[in-house]
Design a protein around this motif. Structure first.
Motif, short mmCIF file in Angstrom:
data_model
loop_
_atom_site.label_atom_id
_atom_site.label_comp_id
_atom_site.label_asym_id
_atom_site.label_seq_id
_atom_site.Cartn_x
_atom_site.Cartn_y
_atom_site.Cartn_z
N ILE A 1 43.75 -82.83 17.79
CA ILE A 1 43.19 -84.10 17.32
C ILE A 1 42.28 -83.88 16.11
N LEU A 2 41.52 -82.78 16.10
CA LEU A 2 40.66 -82.49 14.96
C LEU A 2 41.48 -82.12 13.72
N LEU A 3 42.55 -81.38 13.92
CA LEU A 3 43.42 -81.02 12.79
C LEU A 3 44.06 -82.26 12.18
N LEU A 4 44.55 -83.15 13.04
CA LEU A 4 45.17 -84.37 12.53
C LEU A 4 44.16 -85.23 11.76
N ARG A 5 42.95 -85.29 12.26
CA ARG A 5 41.94 -86.14 11.63
C ARG A 5 41.40 -85.53 10.34
N PHE A 6 41.01 -84.25 10.39
CA PHE A 6 40.30 -83.68 9.26
C PHE A 6 41.16 -82.83 8.34
N MET B 1 38.03 -91.59 21.65
CA MET B 1 37.33 -90.90 22.72
C MET B 1 37.58 -89.39 22.62
N LEU B 2 38.84 -89.00 22.44
CA LEU B 2 39.17 -87.58 22.31
C LEU B 2 38.48 -86.97 21.09
N LEU B 3 38.48 -87.68 20.00
CA LEU B 3 37.85 -87.19 18.78
C LEU B 3 36.35 -87.01 18.99
N SER B 4 35.73 -87.98 19.62
CA SER B 4 34.30 -87.89 19.89
C SER B 4 33.99 -86.71 20.81
N ARG B 5 34.76 -86.55 21.85
CA ARG B 5 34.55 -85.43 22.77
C ARG B 5 34.75 -84.11 22.05
N ALA B 6 35.79 -84.00 21.25
CA ALA B 6 36.07 -82.76 20.54
C ALA B 6 34.91 -82.39 19.61
N LEU B 7 34.40 -83.37 18.88
CA LEU B 7 33.28 -83.10 17.98
C LEU B 7 32.01 -82.73 18.74
N ASN B 8 31.78 -83.39 19.86
CA ASN B 8 30.61 -83.05 20.67
C ASN B 8 30.71 -81.65 21.24
N ILE B 9 31.89 -81.27 21.70
CA ILE B 9 32.06 -79.93 22.24
C ILE B 9 31.89 -78.89 21.14
N LEU B 10 32.48 -79.15 19.97
CA LEU B 10 32.34 -78.22 18.85
C LEU B 10 30.87 -78.10 18.44
N ARG B 11 30.16 -79.22 18.45
CA ARG B 11 28.72 -79.20 18.13
C ARG B 11 27.97 -78.36 19.16
#
Length: 179
Positions: free
Chosen positions: A136-141, A163-173
């Protein structure tokens, strides 16, 4: 001319969180929108509120007014956090901005080495994410797709993608702050 009433989207399931979303998403969005300038930021905050609700185990035992009060309290705190984050953004000097705009060919060896180290660190931490979050992060960014395009590509709803994008960014953070 008939006036259309805005309604929350019909949930795909009948889970307690879906019912909670259907009942309160619009009022929370209205509240958050009064405190945040952009619609996208308001949507992200409401998403964070319902993510917090999803993680809150005892929320289902509360009465409906107590649930709404809890959701509004979380929304208030998320808005405060949003404003704190936005005021913490440091000002960038013109020299720093000019340096950031340099192409790799125009950078000195030390700047290129530092950039390579930062890129390697990002790749290392990125691989710690589960595969679906990486996708999801690759597709977005990396590909620059918008949430609606990602939703079509993955056969998911726009809300699920957000929701997936938000979770992915929070986990990466979190990975960055704990490392």
């Amino acid at each position: 001319m008939q006036q259309r009433q805005r309604q929350a989207p019909v949930p795909l399931d009948d889970s307690p969180i879906a019912r909670l979303y259907q009942q309160h998403a619009l009022s929370l969005m209205s509240y958050v929108r009064r405190h945040v300038s952009s619609r996208e930021d308001a949507e992200d905050i409401v998403l964070e509120v319902f993510l917090a609700a999803l993680e809150q185990k005892g929320l289902g035992q509360l009465s409906e007014p107590e649930q709404l009060a809890w959701l509004r309290g979380v929304a208030h705190h998320k808005c405060v956090d949003y404003h704190r984050r936005s005021t913490r953004r440091r000002a960038v000097s013109l020299e720093e901005a000019d340096e950031a705009l340099l192409t790799d060919e125009e950078r000195g060896p030390d700047q290129l080495a530092l950039r390579c180290e930062e890129d390697a660190l990002l790749r290392e931490r990125f691989t710690q994410l589960p595969d679906h979050y990486q996708t999801i992060l690759l597709l977005r960014f990396a590909r620059g797709l918008r949430c609606t395009e990602i939703a079509r590509h993955l056969n998911k709803s726009d809300g699920a993608v957000r929701m997936l994008l938000s979770r992915a960014l929070n986990i990466l953070r979190e990975i960055y702050t704990t490392s």
